[in-house]
Design an enzyme around this catalytic site. Structure first.
Site, PDB file in Angstrom:
ATOM      1  N   TRP A 291      12.890  -7.850 -58.908  1.00  0.00           N
ATOM      2  CA  TRP A 291      13.449  -8.871 -57.822  1.00  0.00           C
ATOM      3  C   TRP A 291      13.593 -10.110 -58.821  1.00  0.00           C
ATOM      4  O   TRP A 291      14.461 -10.946 -58.752  1.00  0.00           O
ATOM      5  CB  TRP A 291      12.826  -8.637 -56.637  1.00  0.00           C
ATOM      6  CG  TRP A 291      13.133  -7.780 -55.754  1.00  0.00           C
ATOM      7  CD1 TRP A 291      12.335  -6.822 -55.175  1.00  0.00           C
ATOM      8  CD2 TRP A 291      14.582  -7.478 -55.372  1.00  0.00           C
ATOM      9  NE1 TRP A 291      13.116  -5.955 -54.394  1.00  0.00           N
ATOM     10  CE2 TRP A 291      14.434  -6.602 -54.519  1.00  0.00           C
ATOM     11  CE3 TRP A 291      15.761  -8.066 -55.332  1.00  0.00           C
ATOM     12  CZ2 TRP A 291      15.518  -5.629 -53.782  1.00  0.00           C
ATOM     13  CZ3 TRP A 291      17.019  -7.659 -54.799  1.00  0.00           C
ATOM     14  CH2 TRP A 291      16.804  -6.403 -53.966  1.00  0.00           C
TER      15      TRP A 291
ATOM     16  N   ASP B 137       9.649 -16.407 -54.332  1.00  0.00           N
ATOM     17  CA  ASP B 137      10.323 -14.999 -53.371  1.00  0.00           C
ATOM     18  C   ASP B 137       9.177 -14.252 -52.870  1.00  0.00           C
ATOM     19  O   ASP B 137       8.535 -13.575 -53.466  1.00  0.00           O
ATOM     20  CB  ASP B 137      11.084 -14.267 -54.279  1.00  0.00           C
ATOM     21  CG  ASP B 137      11.735 -13.208 -53.477  1.00  0.00           C
ATOM     22  OD1 ASP B 137      11.618 -12.980 -52.297  1.00  0.00           O
ATOM     23  OD2 ASP B 137      12.529 -12.480 -54.176  1.00  0.00           O
TER      24      ASP B 137
ATOM     25  N   LYS C 204      11.291  -7.120 -44.580  1.00  0.00           N
ATOM     26  CA  LYS C 204      10.287  -6.194 -44.689  1.00  0.00           C
ATOM     27  C   LYS C 204       9.040  -6.464 -43.832  1.00  0.00           C
ATOM     28  O   LYS C 204       8.384  -5.693 -43.573  1.00  0.00           O
ATOM     29  CB  LYS C 204       9.900  -6.924 -46.308  1.00  0.00           C
ATOM     30  CG  LYS C 204      10.919  -7.228 -47.361  1.00  0.00           C
ATOM     31  CD  LYS C 204      11.435  -5.868 -47.820  1.00  0.00           C
ATOM     32  CE  LYS C 204      12.930  -5.897 -48.303  1.00  0.00           C
ATOM     33  NZ  LYS C 204      13.152  -6.642 -49.562  1.00  0.00           N
TER      34      LYS C 204
HETATM   35  C1  LIG Z   1      14.084  -7.029 -50.435  1.00  0.00           C
HETATM   36  C2  LIG Z   1      13.842  -8.214 -51.497  1.00  0.00           C
HETATM   37  C3  LIG Z   1      14.988  -9.064 -52.057  1.00  0.00           C
HETATM   38  C4  LIG Z   1      16.429  -8.914 -51.440  1.00  0.00           C
HETATM   39  O1  LIG Z   1      16.662  -9.030 -50.154  1.00  0.00           O
HETATM   40  P1  LIG Z   1      18.359  -9.085 -49.538  1.00  0.00           P
HETATM   41  O2  LIG Z   1      17.865  -9.604 -48.028  1.00  0.00           O
HETATM   42  O3  LIG Z   1      18.622  -7.668 -49.621  1.00  0.00           O
HETATM   43  O4  LIG Z   1      18.881  -9.994 -50.368  1.00  0.00           O
HETATM   44  C5  LIG Z   1      14.504 -10.069 -52.842  1.00  0.00           C
HETATM   45  N1  LIG Z   1      13.302 -10.345 -53.185  1.00  0.00           N
HETATM   46  C6  LIG Z   1      12.252  -9.394 -52.631  1.00  0.00           C
HETATM   47  C7  LIG Z   1      11.015  -9.771 -53.283  1.00  0.00           C
HETATM   48  C8  LIG Z   1      12.502  -8.417 -51.935  1.00  0.00           C
HETATM   49  O5  LIG Z   1      11.654  -7.489 -51.683  1.00  0.00           O
END
Ligand SMILES: *Cc1c(COP(=O)(O)O)cnc(C)c1O
Length: 361
Positions: A102, A172, A196
């Site tokens: 990511w 993030d 998540k």
């Molecule tokens: C799932 C995830 C993303 C991407 O999320 P989207 O909503 O599909 O854009 C980005 N960073 C992390 C750490 C993730 O777990």
């Protein structure tokens, strides 16, 4: 069919109580005579609910008044573009720390908008560790430093917060958001896709310090512009009303269950049990992440004999333990055990893993 234990990485399992509330309220919500999906986002009932959800999130995380809390669309990945567009300002570059898939994607996207200094990249070690900050190549004049506190695919989690002085820290937190207390004051910006740990796909929270808001590039579309979004309570356009409502229910569920301190204790216990099972399997199962950086949320493991993978997945599925297949980029298995995964789910998985091992050794 009965509900299963769902180990999906995202969209992921939600608390049963939250789903039951949605079920009760789906036809008639909040005295409106309509579903929450059928009323104006600018009407009083929705605005009140949205404000309460924000307040509950502020309470849970202890967010002070000098931060804006935004509820945006486009997923966490849209933020990969929004962050440089809003925060680069006059700086020459931004620092990025790459500890998994990511954060690597975040670099690729940021490069469209600014010069990126990769301060650390652990790809050559297979994204299995987080070297100490002394080994990072940071730039004291960077516009910000971006990192990912939990790499959902590799199962690598920061158990510490980088200290980079006056450079704003951008994180993030998509896959470990609200799984533990966070000192928000250490950050310039925190973002997390909901699917998540806090709700359905379709909404992303952004927590941004106010003093970072006045540098947005003229090229930034209005929907990406934090200042405009903050000025209109995240309502530059029609908001994902249902998603916002579900996040609000999850925040109430978290509050009713002792908040983030209580969640953290449960999450520590859940992850420790599962890693113990892996570590005590005499090599039948292995996790390759350095112990200090093992994720509490996404537990990755491989079977020593990968020819058993198909049976493992089929039999676990039949036992009501779903979505244990690892991400296609890394293979093997992954159990995503976010806040809403009960300890009973962990115990059932461990019992299955032990039994599978006995039958296949
Ligand atoms: C799932 C995830 C993303 C991407 O999320 P989207 O909503 O599909 O854009 C980005 N960073 C992390 C750490 C993730 O777990």
């Amino acid at each position: 069919m009965a509900r299963v234990f769902n180990f999906s990485a995202g969209p992921a399992t939600l608390p049963l109580e939250v789903l039951q509330t949605i079920q009760e309220e789906i036809l008639e919500w909040g005295g409106t005579g309509a579903s929450v999906m059928e009323v104006s986002h600018r009407g009083k009932p929705f605005m009140a609910m949205a404000a309460q959800a924000e307040q509950d999130a502020r309470d849970l995380l202890g967010i002070s008044d000098n931060y804006k809390v935004l509820f945006l669309q486009g997923g966490a990945q849209m933020q990969f573009s929004s962050i440089p567009l809003n925060l680069i300002g006059d700086a020459d570059s931004a620092d990025y720390v790459t500890t998994g898939s990511w954060s690597k994607k975040a670099v690729a996207e940021a490069k469209r908008f600014c010069t990126v200094n990769v301060a650390l990249d652990t790809e050559s070690s297979g994204y299995t560790k987080i070297p100490p900050q002394a080994e990072w190549n940071t730039n004291p004049n960077a516009a910000y430093l971006h990192y990912c506190s939990n790499e959902t695919i590799g199962g690598v989690e920061f158990n510490w917060v980088p200290d980079i002085g006056d450079v704003p820290l951008v994180c993030d937190m998509s896959s470990n958001f609200m799984s533990r207390p966070v000192d928000v004051s250490k950050y310039g910006l925190i973002y997390a896709g909901a699917q998540k740990n806090i709700g359905p796909a379709g909404i992303t929270m952004v927590i941004v310090r106010e003093d970072l808001l006045r540098k947005t590039s003229d090229l930034a579309p209005s929907l990406f512009n934090y200042e405009k979004q903050a000025a209109s309570d995240s309502m530059v356009n029609t908001v994902p009303t249902f998603c916002w409502y579900v996040c609000g229910l999850v925040f109430k569920w978290l509050k009713n269950n002792g908040g983030l301190e209580a969640m953290e204790q449960i999450n520590i216990r859940k992850a420790a049990k599962l890693y113990d099972c892996i570590d005590n399997s005499n090599g039948f199962y292995t996790n390759s992440v350095e112990v200090a950086s093992r994720s509490r949320m996404n537990v990755t493991f491989i079977l020593d004999d990968s020819s058993l993978d198909i049976d493992f997945l089929a039999e676990s599925h039949d036992a009501g333990l779903h979505s244990l297949k690892g991400h296609r980029a890394v293979g093997g298995m992954r159990a995503s055990i976010y806040n809403a995964m009960s300890e009973a789910g962990i115990d059932a998985l461990i019992a299955f893993m032990r039994d599978f091992q006995v039958r296949n050794s």
